[in-house]
Enzyme design. Structure first.
Site, short mmCIF file in Angstrom:
data_model
loop_
_atom_site.label_atom_id
_atom_site.label_comp_id
_atom_site.label_asym_id
_atom_site.label_seq_id
_atom_site.Cartn_x
_atom_site.Cartn_y
_atom_site.Cartn_z
CG ASP A 13 -1.52 1.45 1.49
OD1 ASP A 13 -2.41 1.75 0.55
OD2 ASP A 13 -1.71 1.78 2.61
CG ASP A 15 -1.54 7.63 0.62
OD1 ASP A 15 -0.83 8.51 0.31
OD2 ASP A 15 -2.37 7.36 -0.38
CG ASP A 192 -1.99 2.03 6.45
OD1 ASP A 192 -2.44 3.11 7.06
OD2 ASP A 192 -1.87 1.90 5.33
#
Length: 252
Positions: A13, A15, A192
């Protein structure tokens, strides 16, 4: 763990995983809201809206701003504002404004998290294939990766406009695994947020959850990733590579 024994590639991922993009995103959101004469949200609140792509970010921002304006007017004894523009149209306008402002602040409002650059370099040098899967609008992705000097590590980059279904749908992960030439179970996905872990599970990829990201204020453990790490360079020993505590923190 057993699921990491046959890994041939790693996808990430963006961001909240590789980069702290909250300052730039929050600045663009607030400038767009201000342009529509709506209350501004601030970075701490915007962080809780990140992760589902720009359209959902705009919907969350507009919903909050309209409610906040109504509350403020009520507190001051003023009547509610008659909405001349339907919410759907206002979201569209807000998105256009956001895209313009984010294009101006994306690079200066985004930094790499600690150990990201050197860890990506070590993974790439080891022969692992690396991919990127983000819900961020595609036009912003490549320039950002180039400005941070990490584009060179990725064989495949999938942005939010490159697929019909964004994460948590498995489509983007299945696409990157296919383009990397491997089965989903051979590709580790690192993220995250719950969207990342849900997408990995749906695609059949083993997953790593990082504790330092955004994730809507929730602990990543609640999403039950296969492995949880506090630091990005913890990936190295997990994949049989030397762990260095002295890696450069590159955020310029």
């Amino acid at each position: 763990m057993d699921k990491l024994q046959n890994i041939r590639g790693v996808a990430f991922d963006l961001d909240g995983t590789l980069v702290d993009s909250a300052p730039g995103l929050a600045a663009a959101v607030d400038m767009a809201l201000y342009a529509l004469e709506l209350p501004v949200a601030g970075e701490e609140r915007v962080i809780t809206w990140i992760g589902n792509g720009a359209d959902v970010l705009m919907e969350r921002a507009l919903t909050w701003a309209r409610e906040e304006r109504a509350t403020l007017r009520k507190t001051m004894g003023k009547p509610p504002v008659d909405e001349d523009i339907p919410a759907e149209e206002q979201v569209r306008i807000l998105r256009k404004l956001f895209d313009r402002y984010y294009g101006e602040v994306a690079e200066e409002g985004t930094v790499l998290f600690p150990h990201v650059a050197d860890t990506l370099g070590a993974l790439h040098a080891s022969g692992l294939s690396l991919g990127l899967v983000t819900n961020k609008p595609t036009p912003f992705v490549a320039p950002l990766l180039e400005s941070l000097d990490i584009a060179k590590y990725f064989s495949v980059v999938i942005g939010g406009d490159d697929v019909q279904n964004k994460k948590p749908h498995p489509e983007p992960l299945l696409l990157v695994a296919s383009r990397l030439g491997m089965m989903p179970e051979q590709m580790l996905f690192v993220g995250d947020s719950r969207n990342d872990i849900q997408a990995a599970k749906a695609a059949g990829c083993p997953s790593v959850g990082l504790t330092y990201g955004y994730n809507y204020g929730e602990a990543i453990a609640l999403s039950e990733p296969d492995v949880i790490y506090d630091s990005f360079n913890d990936l190295l020993p997990a994949l049989g590579l030397p762990h260095s505590d002295n890696q450069e923190i590159k955020n310029d």
